[in-house]
Write an enzyme that holds these catalytic residues in place. Structure first.
Site, PDB file in Angstrom:
ATOM      1  N   LYS A 175     -12.142  -2.180   6.228  1.00 15.14           N
ATOM      2  CA  LYS A 175     -11.280  -3.195   6.816  1.00 15.14           C
ATOM      3  C   LYS A 175     -11.674  -3.437   8.267  1.00 15.14           C
ATOM      4  O   LYS A 175     -11.840  -4.560   8.694  1.00 15.14           O
ATOM      5  CB  LYS A 175      -9.802  -2.768   6.765  1.00 15.14           C
ATOM      6  CG  LYS A 175      -9.316  -2.309   5.409  1.00 15.14           C
ATOM      7  CD  LYS A 175      -9.305  -3.445   4.391  1.00 15.14           C
ATOM      8  CE  LYS A 175      -9.105  -2.952   2.975  1.00 15.14           C
ATOM      9  NZ  LYS A 175      -7.842  -2.312   2.707  1.00 15.14           N
ATOM     10  N   ASP A 202      -1.576   6.387   6.533  1.00 16.33           N
ATOM     11  CA  ASP A 202      -2.648   5.534   6.006  1.00 16.33           C
ATOM     12  C   ASP A 202      -2.949   4.494   7.086  1.00 16.33           C
ATOM     13  O   ASP A 202      -2.180   3.571   7.297  1.00 16.33           O
ATOM     14  CB  ASP A 202      -2.179   4.862   4.708  1.00 16.33           C
ATOM     15  CG  ASP A 202      -3.215   3.889   4.147  1.00 16.33           C
ATOM     16  OD1 ASP A 202      -4.282   3.720   4.764  1.00 16.33           O
ATOM     17  OD2 ASP A 202      -2.934   3.297   3.080  1.00 16.33           O
ATOM     18  N   TRP A 216       0.826  -1.212   0.000  1.00 14.67           N
ATOM     19  CA  TRP A 216       0.000   0.000   0.000  1.00 14.67           C
ATOM     20  C   TRP A 216       0.854   1.253   0.000  1.00 14.67           C
ATOM     21  O   TRP A 216       0.555   2.220  -0.694  1.00 14.67           O
ATOM     22  CB  TRP A 216      -0.998  -0.025   1.151  1.00 14.67           C
ATOM     23  CG  TRP A 216      -2.085  -1.032   0.905  1.00 14.67           C
ATOM     24  CD1 TRP A 216      -2.349  -2.142   1.641  1.00 14.67           C
ATOM     25  CD2 TRP A 216      -3.028  -1.042  -0.193  1.00 14.67           C
ATOM     26  NE1 TRP A 216      -3.392  -2.846   1.085  1.00 14.67           N
ATOM     27  CE2 TRP A 216      -3.829  -2.196  -0.035  1.00 14.67           C
ATOM     28  CE3 TRP A 216      -3.269  -0.205  -1.283  1.00 14.67           C
ATOM     29  CZ2 TRP A 216      -4.862  -2.532  -0.929  1.00 14.67           C
ATOM     30  CZ3 TRP A 216      -4.285  -0.530  -2.168  1.00 14.67           C
ATOM     31  CH2 TRP A 216      -5.060  -1.678  -1.989  1.00 14.67           C
TER      32      TRP A 216
END
Ligand SMILES: *Cc1c(COP(=O)(O)O)cnc(C)c1O
Length: 375
Positions: A208, A184, A114
């Protein structure tokens, strides 16, 4: 199946869902949403059908915001907005708003897939500096303090608190001096307390660990809003969303509503983020203990001091055995355990809403599976 067929589902049909996202939700949240889906109490219509300018949605939005701020201890220094476009859109919005027109570079600490995706988007926008990159060991660890090399007065420093694919998670916030820390937090948001005051900007998609797909929470220090320039597209300018209270256009009303229910579940049923963190740590330990006592049958991807409490990544002796492991797990109602292709093996995502019973069932299966192989 015709939509008129109502005979098909009950709680007993639920399996243990180890999906990396969208992921397991608290049963209490699902039941509440189900109950309110015909009519919100006192409103007479469902949240799916409501005007986003109605008093009923004002209340949902205000409460969600207040509950989220309460959980994270967010004071006057930061704004909180709910956006669409997922965490991926933040890969672009962060540099568009915080890097455009700045003299310094944006520094990225790349600890997994990511982070690597985020830096790619930043490169389109301006000067970027790689402060650390763990690609050479397939992102199995985090940098030690002395390994992070920042540029001269960076516009910001970007990190990923939990790398969902590799299963590595920061245990403390890296020291970035005076530079704004941008994080993040998509895959461990609301899994533990965050020192918001230390951050310039935090973003997290909800699906998530904090709800469903469609909404992304952005927490931004107020002074950083002054960096956004007038040449930005209106909807990609953080100021638009702050000025309009997350409602410059139609927000994802259902996703905001679910995020609100998850916040209340953490506050009222779990007892807050410290308590949530203790639960999560205990759950993760159940699986890591199996890895550590398996005599090498199960090998973790992440180095022990960087292990994620959200996504447990590990290998078995060979791919054929891994396939069989996944198949056997599915047959027992332990689903979606296959690892990401870039890491291989198994990934057990054990977010907030995964009950300890699910993790115990996985642990028992792992022990039995190994035992059967050795016998
Ligand atoms: C899932 C994930 C993303 C991407 O989220 P989208 O909402 O699908 O764009 C980004 N970062 C992390 C850490 C993630 O886990």
């Amino acid at each position: 199946m015709p939509v008129t067929d109502r005979s098909f589902v009950s709680v007993a049909d639920r399996v243990f869902n180890f999906s990396p996202g969208p992921a397991v939700l608290p049963l209490e949240v699902l039941e509440r949403a189900r109950d309110e889906l015909l009519a919100l109490p006192g409103v007479g219509i469902s949240v799916l059908e409501i005007s986003h300018r109605s008093p009923a949605f004002d209340k949902i939005l205000d409460e969600t915001l207040a509950d989220l701020k309460g959980l994270l201890g967010i004071g006057d220094s930061h704004e909180v907005v709910f956006l669409q476009g997922g965490a991926s859109q933040q890969f672009s919005m962060v540099p568009m708003n915080l890097l455009r027109g700045q003299s310094g570079a944006a520094d990225y600490v790349v600890t997994g897939t990511w982070g690597a995706t985020a830096i790619k988007e930043a490169r389109r926008e301006g000067k970027v500096h790689v402060a650390w990159d763990g690609a050479s060991t397939n992102y199995d660890r985090l940098p030690a303090a002395g390994e992070i090399h920042l540029s001269e007065s960076p516009a910001y420093v970007h990190v990923t608190s939990n790398e969902t694919i590799q299963g590595v998670q920061w245990k403390h916030d890296p020291d970035v001096g005076d530079a704004p820390l941008v994080c993040d937090c998509s895959s461990d948001f609301l899994s533990r307390p965050i020192d918001v005051a230390k951050h310039g900007l935090i973003y997290a998609c909800a699906q998530k660990n904090a709800g469903i797909a469609g909404v992304t929470a952005v927490i931004i220090r107020k002074d950083l809003l002054e960096r956004s320039r007038d040449d930005l597209p209106t909807m990609l300018d953080y100021r638009t969303h702050v000025k309009n209270g997350s409602r410059p256009n139609t927000p994802p009303v259902f996703a905001v509503y679910i995020l609100g229910l998850v916040c209340r579940w953490i506050r009222d049923s779990v007892g807050g983020l410290e308590s949530m963190a203790r639960h999560n740590r205990a759950k993760a330990k159940l699986i890591y203990d199996v890895l550590d006592t398996s005599g090498g049958f199960y090998t973790g991807h992440a180095k022990p001091d960087c292990r994620s409490e959200m996504n447990v990544t590990f290998r078995l002796p060979d791919e054929a055995t891994e396939k069989e492991f996944v198949k056997g797990a599915t047959a027992r109602g332990l689903v979606d355990l296959k690892g990401h292709r870039s890491v291989g093996g198994i990934r057990a995502s054990i977010y907030n809403a995964m009950p300890v019973e699910g993790v115990e069932a996985l642990r028992d299966y792992m022990l039995e599976f190994q035992h059967a192989r050795r016998a």
